[in-house]
Design a protein around this motif. Structure first.
Motif, PDB file in Angstrom:
ATOM      1  N   MET A  41      -5.384   4.998  12.876  1.00 20.49           N
ATOM      2  CA  MET A  41      -4.388   5.964  13.272  1.00 20.49           C
ATOM      3  C   MET A  41      -4.479   7.195  12.362  1.00 20.49           C
ATOM      4  O   MET A  41      -4.683   7.071  11.165  1.00 20.49           O
ATOM      5  N   GLN A  42      -4.320   8.346  12.940  1.00 24.27           N
ATOM      6  CA  GLN A  42      -4.378   9.595  12.193  1.00 24.27           C
ATOM      7  C   GLN A  42      -3.222   9.691  11.208  1.00 24.27           C
ATOM      8  O   GLN A  42      -2.089   9.329  11.525  1.00 24.27           O
ATOM      9  N   LEU A  43      -3.536  10.165  10.005  1.00 18.24           N
ATOM     10  CA  LEU A  43      -2.506  10.353   8.986  1.00 18.24           C
ATOM     11  C   LEU A  43      -1.838  11.713   9.141  1.00 18.24           C
ATOM     12  O   LEU A  43      -2.482  12.689   9.540  1.00 18.24           O
ATOM     13  N   THR A  44      -0.587  11.792   8.778  1.00 15.13           N
ATOM     14  CA  THR A  44       0.117  13.072   8.765  1.00 15.13           C
ATOM     15  C   THR A  44      -0.251  13.817   7.483  1.00 15.13           C
ATOM     16  O   THR A  44      -0.873  13.254   6.574  1.00 15.13           O
ATOM     17  N   HIS A  45       0.170  15.061   7.388  1.00 14.14           N
ATOM     18  CA  HIS A  45      -0.079  15.850   6.172  1.00 14.14           C
ATOM     19  C   HIS A  45       0.518  15.167   4.948  1.00 14.14           C
ATOM     20  O   HIS A  45      -0.051  15.191   3.866  1.00 14.14           O
ATOM     21  N   GLU A  46       1.667  14.552   5.117  1.00 12.99           N
ATOM     22  CA  GLU A  46       2.341  13.896   4.002  1.00 12.99           C
ATOM     23  C   GLU A  46       1.676  12.580   3.608  1.00 12.99           C
ATOM     24  O   GLU A  46       1.817  12.112   2.490  1.00 12.99           O
ATOM     25  N   GLU A  47       0.974  11.937   4.537  1.00 10.74           N
ATOM     26  CA  GLU A  47       0.386  10.615   4.294  1.00 10.74           C
ATOM     27  C   GLU A  47      -1.030  10.656   3.731  1.00 10.74           C
ATOM     28  O   GLU A  47      -1.518   9.645   3.247  1.00 10.74           O
ATOM     29  N   ASN A  48      -1.705  11.802   3.800  1.00 11.40           N
ATOM     30  CA  ASN A  48      -3.108  11.820   3.359  1.00 11.40           C
ATOM     31  C   ASN A  48      -3.206  11.551   1.861  1.00 11.40           C
ATOM     32  O   ASN A  48      -2.274  11.781   1.109  1.00 11.40           O
ATOM     33  N   GLN A  49      -4.370  11.082   1.465  1.00  8.70           N
ATOM     34  CA  GLN A  49      -4.590  10.666   0.078  1.00  8.70           C
ATOM     35  C   GLN A  49      -5.482  11.637  -0.704  1.00  8.70           C
ATOM     36  O   GLN A  49      -6.026  11.279  -1.738  1.00  8.70           O
ATOM     37  N   PHE A  50      -5.673  12.842  -0.191  1.00 15.70           N
ATOM     38  CA  PHE A  50      -6.540  13.793  -0.871  1.00 15.70           C
ATOM     39  C   PHE A  50      -5.964  14.192  -2.219  1.00 15.70           C
ATOM     40  O   PHE A  50      -4.759  14.373  -2.367  1.00 15.70           O
ATOM     41  N   GLU A  51      -6.851  14.339  -3.182  1.00 22.03           N
ATOM     42  CA  GLU A  51      -6.443  14.806  -4.507  1.00 22.03           C
ATOM     43  C   GLU A  51      -6.045  16.268  -4.419  1.00 22.03           C
ATOM     44  O   GLU A  51      -6.728  17.082  -3.798  1.00 22.03           O
ATOM     45  N   ARG A  52      -4.943  16.628  -5.020  1.00 19.14           N
ATOM     46  CA  ARG A  52      -4.509  18.031  -5.071  1.00 19.14           C
ATOM     47  C   ARG A  52      -5.195  18.672  -6.271  1.00 19.14           C
ATOM     48  O   ARG A  52      -5.116  18.153  -7.385  1.00 19.14           O
ATOM     49  N   LYS A  53      -5.885  19.774  -6.022  1.00 15.91           N
ATOM     50  CA  LYS A  53      -6.695  20.374  -7.073  1.00 15.91           C
ATOM     51  C   LYS A  53      -6.846  21.864  -6.797  1.00 15.91           C
ATOM     52  O   LYS A  53      -6.914  22.283  -5.648  1.00 15.91           O
ATOM     53  N   THR A  54      -6.898  22.653  -7.861  1.00 12.04           N
ATOM     54  CA  THR A  54      -7.190  24.077  -7.738  1.00 12.04           C
ATOM     55  C   THR A  54      -8.457  24.368  -8.526  1.00 12.04           C
ATOM     56  O   THR A  54      -8.625  23.890  -9.644  1.00 12.04           O
ATOM     57  N   PHE A  55      -9.337  25.146  -7.931  1.00 10.14           N
ATOM     58  CA  PHE A  55     -10.589  25.532  -8.575  1.00 10.14           C
ATOM     59  C   PHE A  55     -10.483  26.980  -9.058  1.00 10.14           C
ATOM     60  O   PHE A  55      -9.763  27.779  -8.455  1.00 10.14           O
ATOM     61  N   PRO A  56     -11.221  27.335 -10.107  1.00 14.23           N
ATOM     62  CA  PRO A  56     -11.183  28.723 -10.603  1.00 14.23           C
ATOM     63  C   PRO A  56     -12.025  29.650  -9.722  1.00 14.23           C
ATOM     64  O   PRO A  56     -12.973  30.289 -10.160  1.00 14.23           O
ATOM     65  N   ILE A  57     -11.662  29.674  -8.449  1.00 15.26           N
ATOM     66  CA  ILE A  57     -12.393  30.475  -7.462  1.00 15.26           C
ATOM     67  C   ILE A  57     -11.457  31.552  -6.923  1.00 15.26           C
ATOM     68  O   ILE A  57     -10.334  31.263  -6.505  1.00 15.26           O
ATOM     69  N   THR A  58     -11.946  32.780  -6.943  1.00 10.45           N
ATOM     70  CA  THR A  58     -11.271  33.888  -6.276  1.00 10.45           C
ATOM     71  C   THR A  58     -12.119  34.252  -5.075  1.00 10.45           C
ATOM     72  O   THR A  58     -13.309  34.549  -5.213  1.00 10.45           O
ATOM     73  N   LEU A  59     -11.529  34.190  -3.897  1.00 15.49           N
ATOM     74  CA  LEU A  59     -12.223  34.602  -2.681  1.00 15.49           C
ATOM     75  C   LEU A  59     -12.014  36.099  -2.525  1.00 15.49           C
ATOM     76  O   LEU A  59     -10.867  36.573  -2.458  1.00 15.49           O
ATOM     77  N   VAL A  60     -13.104  36.858  -2.517  1.00 10.77           N
ATOM     78  CA  VAL A  60     -13.042  38.311  -2.402  1.00 10.77           C
ATOM     79  C   VAL A  60     -13.476  38.698  -0.992  1.00 10.77           C
ATOM     80  O   VAL A  60     -14.603  38.406  -0.578  1.00 10.77           O
ATOM     81  N   CYS A  61     -12.573  39.328  -0.262  1.00 13.50           N
ATOM     82  CA  CYS A  61     -12.798  39.688   1.138  1.00 13.50           C
ATOM     83  C   CYS A  61     -13.074  41.185   1.234  1.00 13.50           C
ATOM     84  O   CYS A  61     -12.162  42.001   1.074  1.00 13.50           O
ATOM     85  N   ASP A  62     -14.326  41.523   1.468  1.00 18.05           N
ATOM     86  CA  ASP A  62     -14.778  42.913   1.501  1.00 18.05           C
ATOM     87  C   ASP A  62     -14.481  43.541   2.859  1.00 18.05           C
ATOM     88  O   ASP A  62     -15.224  43.356   3.811  1.00 18.05           O
ATOM     89  N   HIS A  63     -13.352  44.235   2.942  1.00 14.87           N
ATOM     90  CA  HIS A  63     -12.957  44.968   4.151  1.00 14.87           C
ATOM     91  C   HIS A  63     -12.892  44.071   5.389  1.00 14.87           C
ATOM     92  O   HIS A  63     -13.456  44.395   6.436  1.00 14.87           O
ATOM     93  N   ILE A  64     -12.207  42.951   5.270  1.00 16.12           N
ATOM     94  CA  ILE A  64     -11.982  42.065   6.406  1.00 16.12           C
ATOM     95  C   ILE A  64     -10.649  42.456   7.027  1.00 16.12           C
ATOM     96  O   ILE A  64      -9.618  42.466   6.356  1.00 16.12           O
ATOM     97  N   TYR A  65     -10.675  42.788   8.319  1.00 13.61           N
ATOM     98  CA  TYR A  65      -9.502  43.336   8.979  1.00 13.61           C
ATOM     99  C   TYR A  65      -8.989  42.520  10.162  1.00 13.61           C
ATOM    100  O   TYR A  65      -7.873  42.738  10.610  1.00 13.61           O
ATOM    101  N   PHE A  66      -9.771  41.619  10.725  1.00 19.35           N
ATOM    102  CA  PHE A  66      -9.322  40.869  11.899  1.00 19.35           C
ATOM    103  C   PHE A  66      -8.246  39.882  11.463  1.00 19.35           C
ATOM    104  O   PHE A  66      -8.476  39.031  10.598  1.00 19.35           O
ATOM    105  N   GLN A  67      -7.073  39.993  12.061  1.00 18.10           N
ATOM    106  CA  GLN A  67      -5.942  39.191  11.623  1.00 18.10           C
ATOM    107  C   GLN A  67      -6.175  37.690  11.771  1.00 18.10           C
ATOM    108  O   GLN A  67      -5.737  36.913  10.924  1.00 18.10           O
TER     109      GLN A  67
END
Length: 165
Positions: free
Chosen positions: A1-27
């Motif tokens: 059975m599919q898990l809900t967002h609250e039920e998933n077991q993924f590790e919560r983690k932040t990486f030292p990554i900055t995503l730089v978007c060079d003139h991206i305009y499409f909403q």
């Protein structure tokens, strides 16, 4: 059975990554970039350009409210972005097909280094000014006749690869 967002077991983690978007305009792309950045633990997003359409009501449909959880800022001028990236000692990685780019799977992530992953405009890609300051330029190997893909799809593949190292 599919898990809900609250039920998933993924590790919560932040990486030292900055995503730089060079003139991206499409909403739809902007909303999807928030969503994929949140999913891959991106620290923050920088949007380069003037009049970036960041009206939450318009991007909320594709972002699924992740624009409320991923910090972002807008830098209007390329020269200001370059100064910011260089002064803050980012490892600058551009995702673009060039005559000297290497396959994404060969990217080298220095230990304890902040990453700036630059992705390009939907039509013109990454500007030459940003390519010139890049420490690494990587591309995604593709095997069909097309030589490009949607910016969100490409960012997703790159973030998966970088966060898996």
């Amino acid at each position: 059975m599919q898990l809900t967002h609250e039920e998933n077991q993924f590790e919560r983690k932040t990486f030292p990554i900055t995503l730089v978007c060079d003139h991206i305009y499409f909403q739809q792309n902007i909303g999807s970039l928030f969503r994929i950045s949140e999913a891959f633990g991106v620290e923050n997003i920088i949007f380069l350009g003037k009049d970036i359409p960041l009206t939450p009501r318009k991007i909320n449909k594709t972002s699924r409210s992740t624009h409320l959880h991923v910090p972002y800022r807008v830098i209007e001028e390329t020269s200001d972005l370059i100064t910011h990236l260089l002064e803050n000692n980012f490892e600058i990685i551009s995702l673009e097909i060039t005559n000297n780019s290497k396959p994404l799977k060969e990217v080298v992530i220095p230990d304890n280094q902040k990453i700036a992953l630059i992705i390009g405009n939907e039509i013109n890609g990454i500007s030459d000014e940003l390519l010139k300051i890049s420490h690494q330029i990587v591309h995604i190997n593709m095997f069909g006749k097309n030589s490009s893909m949607n910016v969100v799809q490409a960012a997703s593949i790159a973030l998966y690869e970088i966060t898996s190292l």
